[in-house]
Design a protein around this motif. Structure first.
Motif, mmCIF file in Angstrom:
data_model
loop_
_atom_site.group_PDB
_atom_site.id
_atom_site.type_symbol
_atom_site.label_atom_id
_atom_site.label_comp_id
_atom_site.label_asym_id
_atom_site.label_seq_id
_atom_site.Cartn_x
_atom_site.Cartn_y
_atom_site.Cartn_z
ATOM 1 N N ASN A 31 0.805 -1.225 0.000
ATOM 2 C CA ASN A 31 0.000 0.000 0.000
ATOM 3 C C ASN A 31 0.838 1.277 0.000
ATOM 4 N N SER A 32 2.121 1.154 0.304
ATOM 5 C CA SER A 32 3.024 2.313 0.252
ATOM 6 C C SER A 32 4.294 1.893 -0.468
ATOM 7 N N PRO A 33 4.239 1.769 -1.801
ATOM 8 C CA PRO A 33 5.379 1.250 -2.580
ATOM 9 C C PRO A 33 6.680 2.003 -2.346
ATOM 10 N N GLN A 34 6.601 3.271 -1.957
ATOM 11 C CA GLN A 34 7.824 4.037 -1.746
ATOM 12 C C GLN A 34 8.659 3.481 -0.604
ATOM 13 N N LEU A 35 8.026 2.725 0.304
ATOM 14 C CA LEU A 35 8.754 2.149 1.428
ATOM 15 C C LEU A 35 9.768 1.109 0.972
ATOM 16 N N GLU A 36 9.506 0.494 -0.192
ATOM 17 C CA GLU A 36 10.385 -0.555 -0.701
ATOM 18 C C GLU A 36 11.794 -0.029 -0.949
ATOM 19 N N ASN A 37 11.923 1.246 -1.262
ATOM 20 C CA ASN A 37 13.219 1.833 -1.573
ATOM 21 C C ASN A 37 13.859 2.535 -0.378
ATOM 22 N N GLN A 38 13.208 2.399 0.778
ATOM 23 C CA GLN A 38 13.761 3.003 1.983
ATOM 24 C C GLN A 38 14.402 1.921 2.848
ATOM 25 N N ALA A 39 14.445 2.116 4.144
ATOM 26 C CA ALA A 39 15.075 1.140 5.037
ATOM 27 C C ALA A 39 14.332 -0.188 5.014
ATOM 28 N N PHE A 40 15.084 -1.273 5.167
ATOM 29 C CA PHE A 40 14.484 -2.599 5.169
ATOM 30 C C PHE A 40 13.900 -2.912 6.544
ATOM 31 N N TYR A 41 12.787 -3.628 6.522
ATOM 32 C CA TYR A 41 12.185 -4.114 7.762
ATOM 33 C C TYR A 41 12.962 -5.350 8.211
ATOM 34 N N ASN A 42 13.700 -5.260 9.297
ATOM 35 C CA ASN A 42 14.381 -6.410 9.892
ATOM 36 C C ASN A 42 13.818 -6.578 11.294
ATOM 37 N N THR A 43 12.808 -7.422 11.428
ATOM 38 C CA THR A 43 12.069 -7.554 12.681
ATOM 39 C C THR A 43 12.441 -8.845 13.401
ATOM 40 N N ILE A 44 12.841 -8.720 14.649
ATOM 41 C CA ILE A 44 13.211 -9.877 15.459
ATOM 42 C C ILE A 44 12.164 -10.100 16.548
ATOM 43 N N VAL A 45 11.686 -11.325 16.632
ATOM 44 C CA VAL A 45 10.745 -11.724 17.680
ATOM 45 C C VAL A 45 11.535 -12.452 18.759
ATOM 46 N N GLU A 46 11.452 -11.990 19.976
ATOM 47 C CA GLU A 46 12.178 -12.640 21.067
ATOM 48 C C GLU A 46 11.591 -14.017 21.369
ATOM 49 N N SER A 47 12.473 -14.945 21.690
ATOM 50 C CA SER A 47 12.061 -16.324 21.968
ATOM 51 C C SER A 47 12.025 -16.566 23.473
ATOM 52 N N ASP A 48 11.414 -17.675 23.864
ATOM 53 C CA ASP A 48 11.405 -18.094 25.263
ATOM 54 C C ASP A 48 11.715 -19.581 25.326
ATOM 55 N N LEU A 49 12.468 -19.989 26.320
ATOM 56 C CA LEU A 49 12.728 -21.406 26.543
ATOM 57 C C LEU A 49 11.630 -21.948 27.461
ATOM 58 N N ILE A 50 10.824 -22.842 26.917
ATOM 59 C CA ILE A 50 9.721 -23.419 27.694
ATOM 60 C C ILE A 50 10.208 -24.740 28.297
ATOM 61 N N ILE A 51 10.240 -24.805 29.600
ATOM 62 C CA ILE A 51 10.755 -25.980 30.312
ATOM 63 C C ILE A 51 9.623 -26.958 30.598
ATOM 64 N N ASN A 52 9.844 -28.203 30.248
ATOM 65 C CA ASN A 52 8.880 -29.264 30.536
ATOM 66 C C ASN A 52 9.129 -29.711 31.964
ATOM 67 N N GLU A 53 8.312 -29.176 32.877
ATOM 68 C CA GLU A 53 8.557 -29.388 34.299
ATOM 69 C C GLU A 53 8.563 -30.872 34.688
ATOM 70 N N SER A 54 7.755 -31.673 34.011
ATOM 71 C CA SER A 54 7.672 -33.097 34.364
ATOM 72 C C SER A 54 8.909 -33.860 33.922
ATOM 73 N N LYS A 55 9.721 -33.242 33.005
ATOM 74 C CA LYS A 55 10.894 -33.953 32.488
ATOM 75 C C LYS A 55 12.203 -33.387 33.014
ATOM 76 N N SER A 56 12.160 -32.205 33.627
ATOM 77 C CA SER A 56 13.406 -31.482 33.933
ATOM 78 C C SER A 56 13.914 -31.701 35.363
ATOM 79 N N ASP A 57 13.235 -32.523 36.132
ATOM 80 C CA ASP A 57 13.689 -32.732 37.514
ATOM 81 C C ASP A 57 15.004 -33.513 37.556
#
Length: 339
Positions: free
Chosen positions: A313-339
């Motif tokens: 919808n805004s083609p001019q953005l293509e020639n500007q800065a690139f979108y480099n988006t990072i999603v933060e991760s989480d380590l999900i611990i399986n409590e029944s297995k980690s004892d």
């Protein structure tokens, strides 16, 4: 036999008007008088006229369609991402064409060409495990088709992408294993062609070095994500002179291949496994990873879809800065297995 659809030319001929006048009348253009507009609409209704949406969209220069190319639609990660993509683009009256590369580079190239021929307004892509040449995406620039990569992304910054912070995720995973007392940790990584494989290895090395342990490159085994390659990698680690007591697996599917093989060898209780993707099914298995990295596929799909909509919808953005988006991760611990 069903008759052919009525055309604007046929309505124009009956009313002795030009096709352009009929078109303007159907769209309530002020240059057409109210009486004439009503005649046009009444006749169109009586003849069951339906507008040619393809022609209308072509005139607008848009098809209101985006393409999505993924390795496997059956993978839970990608099916979740697809739900997010559909949810977002439907809000903007777009439809989606999905296609699977099945982790085949040649098929990916053909699919990109087909999407171009379908005149999609934009493309969302998670690349195949064998993709190391990106010329087929570069060619889309000549057709003003923006591309946003997600999850599996090219190894450079001058593209639009959304991805998870896998380097940080791996540091968390290795630190978790070290805190559990493991001192020899192996890794079954993905293909070297995948940027994500490099991120995992970098995170592994950082965690090992930070904890003043010696990095042993022979404990990191690359595989092509098949069960056969996973078993081969497992054998290399099991027979290693420094047999690991824990293994970081490239994803939950590799982890399942690995655990099944360890069970067959009757040593599943001797080796802790940590993986990525946090598949819901893991909660229902007797043997599963003791922890898994949550990569938030819905959020990744959502962000990628919104970036693509902005670029369309805004083609001019293509020639500007690139979108480099990072999603933060989480380590999900399986409590029944980690004892």
């Amino acid at each position: 036999m069903q008759s052919k659809p009525t055309t604007i030319k046929e309505i124009a001929k009956i009313l002795n008007l030009s096709p352009s006048s009929v078109s303007r009348g159907l769209h309530d253009h002020p240059s057409i008088g109210a009486v004439t507009r009503e005649k046009i609409k009444q006749l169109a209704k009586s003849l069951n006229y339906e507008p040619n949406n393809a022609a209308i969209l072509f005139q607008k220069g848009k098809t209101y369609t985006i393409g999505v190319i993924l390795p496997e639609l059956t993978e839970n990660f990608f099916s979740t991402a697809i739900s997010a993509i559909e949810d977002e683009v439907l809000k903007k009256n777009y439809t989606v064409i999905f296609a699977q590369s099945h982790d085949d580079f040649d098929k990916e190239v053909r699919l990109v060409d087909k999407m171009k021929n379908q005149r999609v307004d934009g493309l969302l892509v998670s690349i195949s495990k064998d993709t190391s040449n990106f010329d087929h995406f570069e060619k889309l620039k000549a057709f003003n088709i923006p591309v946003v990569f997600f999850d599996r992304i090219p190894p450079f910054k001058n593209v639009h992408y959304v991805a998870c912070s896998l380097e940080n995720a791996t540091i968390k995973a290795v630190n978790f294993l070290l805190k559990k007392g493991h001192r020899t940790i192996g890794m079954i990584n993905g293909p070297t062609t995948l940027f994500a494989s490099g991120e995992r290895k970098d995170g592994y090395m950082q965690a090992i070095n930070f904890n003043r342990l010696k990095f042993d490159p022979t404990l990191v085994i690359n595989c092509d994500l098949t069960e056969e390659a996973t078993i081969d990698a497992a054998n290399q680690l099991i027979n290693h002179r420094r047999k690991p007591s824990a293994i970081v697996a490239f994803n939950d599917y590799i982890a399942l291949f690995l655990i099944r093989y360890l069970k067959k060898l009757k040593i599943a209780d001797e080796i802790d496994v940590v993986s990525y993707a946090n598949l819901p099914i893991m909660d229902y298995l007797d043997y599963s990873p003791i922890a898994s990295v949550e990569q938030y596929p819905y959020l990744q799909g959502q962000k990628a879809a919104n970036i693509l909509m902005d670029l369309i919808n805004s083609p001019q953005l293509e020639n500007q800065a690139f979108y480099n988006t990072i999603v933060e991760s989480d380590l999900i611990i399986n409590e029944s297995k980690s004892d």
